[in-house]
Design an enzyme around this catalytic site. Sequence first.
Site, PDB file in Angstrom:
ATOM      1  N   ASP A  69      51.461  18.094   7.203  1.00 49.83           N
ATOM      2  CA  ASP A  69      52.404  17.607   6.198  1.00 49.83           C
ATOM      3  C   ASP A  69      53.823  18.100   6.466  1.00 49.83           C
ATOM      4  O   ASP A  69      54.788  17.383   6.226  1.00 49.83           O
ATOM      5  CB  ASP A  69      51.962  18.058   4.810  1.00 49.83           C
ATOM      6  N   ALA A 203      54.459  32.529 -12.432  1.00 53.47           N
ATOM      7  CA  ALA A 203      54.360  33.852 -13.065  1.00 53.47           C
ATOM      8  C   ALA A 203      55.537  34.115 -14.004  1.00 53.47           C
ATOM      9  O   ALA A 203      56.269  35.097 -13.828  1.00 53.47           O
ATOM     10  CB  ALA A 203      54.255  34.944 -11.997  1.00 53.47           C
TER      11      ALA A 203
END
Length: 309
Positions: A69, A203
């Site tokens: 990719d 996070a």
Amino acid sequence: MDRSRLGLVLHPTRDVSAVVDTIVDWAARHRISLAVRAEDRLRVPATVEPLPVGEVAVRSDALIAIGGDGTMLGALRSAVHDPKPVLGVHVGKLGFLVEVEPPELPTALDRLIAHDFTVESHSCLACDVCGDDVVAFNDVALIRQPGAGFVSASLAVDGQQYGYYRCDALVVSTPTGSTAYSYAAGGPLVSPAAQAVVVTPSAPMAGISRAVVLSPDETIRLELREGSGPVAVEVDGLVIRDAAREGVVQVRYRRDAGLVVRLDPRRYQERNQLKLSLLDLPLLPEQLRELLPEGLRERLNRRDLPPPR
């Protein structure tokens, strides 16, 4: 396909010589010229013309990306100002954009020159990163340096302030990129048929803690706040700015910025379903069977037949 030149985009480190040799032999038989970046000239036979890096896409009628990719994204970025069809040949690991496996390549090349394919249009993010213009087909990410604080940035949409982030990383993605970094950070999977921009914190510790899905017509502005730790800016996984403590990233959605060759859209979609199932989305046994190569599937079907009486 009345094309005279195909541009080769090579994975930067993997051995792609077997695939290149197949393309060179095929091109000689069909009187098609080939081009490659000048810095890759020692990785290809002498019959492949080396060109300056910015001219391969410009002077080619289509591109062949040989890798995974990342190689495919690099080929799309190289042609963003004048999109050319890009055929992906898989010499990577888990690839979502690349369709053709090496054994399928000769047939794929025949179909390419015969116009026997469809084109899948891809959007990109046109980004102003601290004054530098760059494009991303997957995502642009602001990432903290380990042990040196956190990303602290404010979000504005079309000039309207919406809040701030304090997190490990902040990822802005296209629908195609929603299965990459954004997904790993907890963002939603967005259909590639949709037009949207996803902003996902990784996070999060304060401020906005959820992914935000925005319209393709809205302009996104992320500005590092005072007290932010040093931040690296990545575009499609490539670091373009390191240890920034101040600055602005402005993002706009651009439609129809890349063209991906699809030879069998249904089969490609089924393969991607399998790849996603390996990550997080379980499929039914009969769905998995349909994704097997035809010969193996037929053998299994025969094995499941009741024995003759």
